[in-house]
Design an enzyme around this catalytic site. Structure first.
Site, mmCIF file in Angstrom:
data_model
loop_
_atom_site.group_PDB
_atom_site.id
_atom_site.type_symbol
_atom_site.label_atom_id
_atom_site.label_comp_id
_atom_site.label_asym_id
_atom_site.label_seq_id
_atom_site.Cartn_x
_atom_site.Cartn_y
_atom_site.Cartn_z
ATOM 1 N N ASP A 88 13.975 44.407 -15.226
ATOM 2 C CA ASP A 88 12.792 43.565 -15.021
ATOM 3 C C ASP A 88 11.626 44.454 -14.551
ATOM 4 O OD1 ASP A 88 11.432 41.143 -14.806
ATOM 5 O OD2 ASP A 88 12.038 40.830 -12.722
ATOM 6 N N HIS A 89 10.460 44.299 -15.178
ATOM 7 C CA HIS A 89 9.228 45.007 -14.764
ATOM 8 C C HIS A 89 9.375 46.524 -14.619
ATOM 9 C CE1 HIS A 89 6.809 41.406 -14.136
ATOM 10 N NE2 HIS A 89 7.858 40.851 -13.541
ATOM 11 N N ASP A 110 6.448 47.025 -18.277
ATOM 12 C CA ASP A 110 5.303 46.222 -17.831
ATOM 13 C C ASP A 110 4.106 47.141 -17.613
ATOM 14 O OD1 ASP A 110 3.418 44.649 -16.737
ATOM 15 O OD2 ASP A 110 4.617 43.924 -15.048
ATOM 16 N N GLU A 140 4.454 43.042 -21.694
ATOM 17 C CA GLU A 140 3.612 41.965 -21.129
ATOM 18 C C GLU A 140 2.147 42.193 -21.476
ATOM 19 O OE1 GLU A 140 4.542 40.588 -17.165
ATOM 20 O OE2 GLU A 140 2.415 40.452 -16.648
ATOM 21 N N HIS A 218 7.195 34.617 -17.067
ATOM 22 C CA HIS A 218 7.492 35.176 -15.734
ATOM 23 C C HIS A 218 6.962 34.215 -14.677
ATOM 24 C CE1 HIS A 218 8.757 39.472 -16.349
ATOM 25 N NE2 HIS A 218 8.548 39.048 -17.589
ATOM 26 N N GLY A 219 7.366 34.440 -13.429
ATOM 27 C CA GLY A 219 6.827 33.644 -12.331
ATOM 28 C C GLY A 219 7.103 32.164 -12.513
ATOM 29 N N SER A 221 9.492 30.157 -11.217
ATOM 30 C CA SER A 221 10.252 29.379 -10.224
ATOM 31 C C SER A 221 9.580 28.038 -9.938
ATOM 32 C CB SER A 221 10.399 30.174 -8.919
ATOM 33 O OG SER A 221 11.505 31.055 -9.026
ATOM 34 N N ASN A 261 11.965 33.547 -16.497
ATOM 35 C CA ASN A 261 12.330 34.410 -15.366
ATOM 36 C C ASN A 261 12.284 33.667 -14.038
ATOM 37 O OD1 ASN A 261 12.256 36.425 -17.294
ATOM 38 N ND2 ASN A 261 11.167 37.858 -15.978
ATOM 39 N N ASP A 263 13.436 34.212 -9.921
ATOM 40 C CA ASP A 263 13.950 34.978 -8.793
ATOM 41 C C ASP A 263 13.772 34.169 -7.497
ATOM 42 O OD1 ASP A 263 14.707 36.829 -6.932
ATOM 43 O OD2 ASP A 263 13.298 38.382 -7.507
HETATM 44 P P1 13P Z 1 9.451 33.913 -9.578
HETATM 45 O O1 13P Z 1 8.879 34.664 -8.423
HETATM 46 O O2 13P Z 1 8.612 32.724 -9.927
HETATM 47 O O3 13P Z 1 10.879 33.552 -9.406
HETATM 48 O O4 13P Z 1 9.352 34.884 -10.873
HETATM 49 C C1 13P Z 1 10.347 35.861 -11.062
HETATM 50 C C2 13P Z 1 9.991 36.800 -12.155
HETATM 51 O O5 13P Z 1 9.072 36.624 -12.937
HETATM 52 C C3 13P Z 1 10.822 38.015 -12.266
HETATM 53 O O6 13P Z 1 10.340 38.882 -13.250
HETATM 54 O O1 G3H Z 2 9.123 39.901 -10.652
HETATM 55 C C1 G3H Z 2 9.495 40.285 -9.558
HETATM 56 C C2 G3H Z 2 10.829 39.917 -9.044
HETATM 57 O O2 G3H Z 2 10.758 38.779 -8.229
HETATM 58 C C3 G3H Z 2 11.495 41.091 -8.387
HETATM 59 O O3 G3H Z 2 11.071 41.285 -7.083
HETATM 60 O O4 G3H Z 2 10.791 43.784 -6.802
HETATM 61 O O5 G3H Z 2 11.291 42.283 -4.843
HETATM 62 O O6 G3H Z 2 13.041 42.762 -6.554
HETATM 63 P P1 G3H Z 2 11.555 42.609 -6.261
HETATM 64 ZN ZN ZN Z 3 8.182 38.830 -13.424
#
Ligand code: 13P
Ligand code: G3H
Ligand code: ZN
Length: 310
Positions: A88-89, A110, A140, A218-219, A221, A261, A263
């Site tokens: 991820d990223h 990214d 992205e 992404h983002g 949640s 996505n 997290d």
């Molecule tokens: P959230 O912070 O909305 O869970 O997004 C997670 C995410 O995009 C991880 O790449």
């Molecule tokens: O997109 C970001 C994720 O929530 C990952 O976060 O770098 O704290 O693991 P992190």
């Molecule tokens: Zn993300």
């Protein structure tokens, strides 16, 4: 070079194209430890859907490639549904290369903070390397930010993904999926005064240009109020917490979003359960009790979110 030999470990492009055609999305959940890997795999198996397990660079440095490989290998032996191990990223070529060399079958580069041409150049470099090993690449375009921020476009910065640029970006880079900016942002504070709404209008314009190409949100949640309230009632202090509504997620899936996505929702579910367990069991010293409670609640969250994607 680490090579997994298990039919249940696949690359993201193996499953994302089918997802678009079937108008469903594949859940992509971040893991931070063994318990979150177990929760993601168990939740996906209970709903009989493939799932993407993703690690950020900071998760990789916390756990280590060796432990990740061993745990994902064990997870794939137990799983009846296909799993994808995804970076991820990834912030540059080297980060993505290391993930490919350590057995990840899917990586995200990214470079969205760079300008359009620089983003294309870095993304192409990753695609060239990854494709030699059958590894799929997500990139992205656009800046993740809330709907309110879109208002400040007058200041000269385009936040949402430009549909014309999206088509050109896909053609010139050879990526397998594209993360778009349509009003989400990372973390618990997605709206200033309430749940932010997605720009489904922007998404439809992107889809008109790119057809059945898999798009990523992404983002995403949901930051459910009941979960935040539970965390706070057991001593957390999480304020101005808002997420994406289930209704908007369903509409996004109907309009080309194939990977979602998550997290923050896992973190909140896990935290609430651990805090509750510790508050109610003050003499407990056994970590398996509270980490196990976190794992159970994380699994329930995975299922809650997956039900809105399928
Ligand atoms: P959230 O912070 O909305 O869970 O997004 C997670 C995410 O995009 C991880 O790449
Ligand atoms: O997109 C970001 C994720 O929530 C990952 O976060 O770098 O704290 O693991 P992190
Ligand atoms: Zn993300």
């Amino acid at each position: 070079m680490v090579v997994f030999v298990n039919r249940n470990l696949v690359s993201a492009s193996d499953i994302l194209h089918d997802a678009v055609k079937n108008k469903i999305a594949i859940g992509a959940f971040n893991f931070s430890n063994m318990e979150t890997i177990q929760a993601i795999v168990a939740g996906a198996n209970e709903l009989n859907t493939p799932v993407i397990l993703q690690a950020s660079a900071s998760a990789i440095s916390y756990i280590g490639f060796g432990y990740i490989n061993a745990m994902i290998s064990a997870a794939s032996e137990e799983s009846a549904v296909p799993l994808v191990l995804h970076l991820d990223h990834g912030k540059d070529f080297e980060t993505c290369k290391k993930a490919v060399d350590n057995g990840f079958l899917s990586v995200m580069i990214d470079a969205s903070s760079l300008d359009f041409e620089e983003n294309i150049a870095m993304t192409k470099e990753v695609v060239e390397y990854a494709s030699k090993y059958g590894v799929s690449v997500e990139a992205e375009l656009g800046t993740l930010s809330g709907v309110e921020d879109e208002v400040s476009v007058a200041e000269g910065k385009a936040f949402y993904t430009d549909p014309n640029q999206a088509q050109e970006f896909i053609e010139r880079t050879g990526i397998s999926s594209l993360a778009v900016a349509i009003g989400t942002s990372h973390g618990v504070n997605k709206g200033k005064t309430g749940n932010p709404r997605l720009s489904i209008e922007t998404l439809k314009k992107i889809k008109d240009k790119v057809g059945d190409f898999p798009l990523v949100l992404h983002g995403a949640s949901s930051v459910y109020a009941d979960v935040v309230t539970k965390c706070n009632s057991y001593g957390a202090d999480i304020q101005n917490a808002f997420g994406i509504t289930d209704e908007d997620i369903r509409e996004a899936v109907q309009n080309g979003i194939a990977k979602i996505n998550v997290d923050t929702d896992i973190r909140l579910a896990y935290l609430g359960a651990v805090r509750e367990y510790l508050a109610r069991n003050k003499s407990n010293i056994d970590m398996r009790k509270y980490l196990g409670a976190g794992r159970d609640m994380a699994k329930e969250m995975i299922k809650r979110r997956l039900k809105t994607f399928l």
